[in-house]
Design a protein around this motif. Structure first.
Motif, PDB file in Angstrom:
ATOM      1  N   ASP A 171      -9.509-106.817 -32.928  1.00 39.81           N
ATOM      2  CA  ASP A 171     -10.171-105.834 -33.869  1.00 39.81           C
ATOM      3  C   ASP A 171      -9.941-104.296 -33.787  1.00 39.81           C
ATOM      4  O   ASP A 171      -9.709-103.407 -34.347  1.00 39.81           O
ATOM      5  N   ARG A 172     -10.026-104.230 -32.305  1.00 42.18           N
ATOM      6  CA  ARG A 172      -9.953-102.633 -31.725  1.00 42.18           C
ATOM      7  C   ARG A 172      -8.522-102.318 -31.463  1.00 42.18           C
ATOM      8  O   ARG A 172      -8.251-101.045 -30.953  1.00 42.18           O
TER       9      ARG A 172
ATOM     10  N   ARG B 214      -5.103-114.811 -38.721  1.00 43.41           N
ATOM     11  CA  ARG B 214      -4.345-113.677 -37.978  1.00 43.41           C
ATOM     12  C   ARG B 214      -3.032-114.131 -37.682  1.00 43.41           C
ATOM     13  O   ARG B 214      -2.867-115.002 -37.369  1.00 43.41           O
TER      14      ARG B 214
ATOM     15  N   SER C 136     -12.453-109.824 -30.307  1.00 43.98           N
ATOM     16  CA  SER C 136     -12.718-108.650 -30.845  1.00 43.98           C
ATOM     17  C   SER C 136     -11.599-107.385 -30.408  1.00 43.98           C
ATOM     18  O   SER C 136     -11.660-106.441 -30.881  1.00 43.98           O
TER      19      SER C 136
ATOM     20  N   ASP D 219      -0.786-109.131 -36.034  1.00 46.11           N
ATOM     21  CA  ASP D 219      -2.077-108.775 -35.882  1.00 46.11           C
ATOM     22  C   ASP D 219      -2.285-108.724 -34.085  1.00 46.11           C
ATOM     23  O   ASP D 219      -2.884-108.174 -33.540  1.00 46.11           O
TER      24      ASP D 219
END
Length: 224
Positions: free
Chosen positions: A73-74, A104, A70, A138
């Motif tokens: 994503d942040r 990713r 996660s 990413d």
């Protein structure tokens, strides 16, 4: 086509669904394989059987949080800090492979090799093109951060990567160099502080404080 769909039996629908499902699985597996190859991992390592003893996570960030990815994503960063042979690179590779399995884009490189590639691109006038490729990732994993001293030109090029990634692309750094020595390693206190500020702002420090795995399992220790 509409007539065929309306007249098809349940068995025929099930067959088509199965064929399409297998095609999707093949394409998905092929894409993951391409992402893994493009990432440049030195080896393929997972976390099955990995020993987590002696690894400390910061307040509000657990092992499960890290493994969920996660933080990508942040657009947060991770600094995996500790002595040689403690499993930092192993962890970083496994996180990168896990990210690839989620579709990713990942780059794995030693910091020294990335700096050398940046220098070469700068000489060739293609550094913007290289930064553009990095900017499509990413997750960027820089192994052995600070293990070798970097001259001012190399530090400036590395700073461009860190600045580009700030709040856009997650960085994972593996290092045995404490923050107070970054200025020494990069030969520029101001440059080191600017990089540190960006990494620490949205970063998490994971500390590896245990005996080297390689030393622990060394053949030379057999019979001790």
């Amino acid at each position: 086509m509409r007539h065929v769909a309306e007249s098809a039996t349940d068995g025929q629908f099930a067959y088509v669904q199965e064929v399409l499902g297998k095609e999707y699985e093949l394409r998905h597996a092929s894409r993951i394989a391409r992402l893994r190859q493009a990432a440049g991992f030195p080896c393929q390592k997972g976390l099955d059987g990995f020993e987590w003893e002696g690894i400390s996570f910061p307040h509000g960030f657990t092992r499960e949080d890290m493994l969920s990815l996660s933080f990508i994503d942040r657009h947060e960063d991770l600094v995996l800090y500790g002595g040689s042979g403690n499993g930092k690179s192993h962890t970083a590779i496994a996180l990168g492979i896990l990210a690839c399995s989620q579709g990713r884009r990942v780059l794995f490189a030693s910091t020294a090799s990335l700096v050398n590639d940046l220098r070469r691109a700068n000489r060739d006038g293609t550094v913007q093109e290289m930064l553009g490729r990095l900017g499509r990732c990413d997750l960027i994993i820089l192994d052995e951060w600070g293990y070798l001293p970097t001259d001012p030109d190399g530090a400036r090029l590395l700073f461009r990567v860190v600045s580009m990634c700030y709040e856009r692309i997650s960085l994972v750094l593996t290092t045995n160099i404490e923050f107070s020595r970054w200025g020494e390693i990069f030969n520029d206190d101001d440059m080191a502080k600017a990089m540190m500020d960006r990494i620490v702002h949205h970063g998490r420090l994971v500390t590896y404080n245990r005996e080297s795995y390689r030393v622990k399992h060394a053949l030379m220790r057999e019979g001790d």
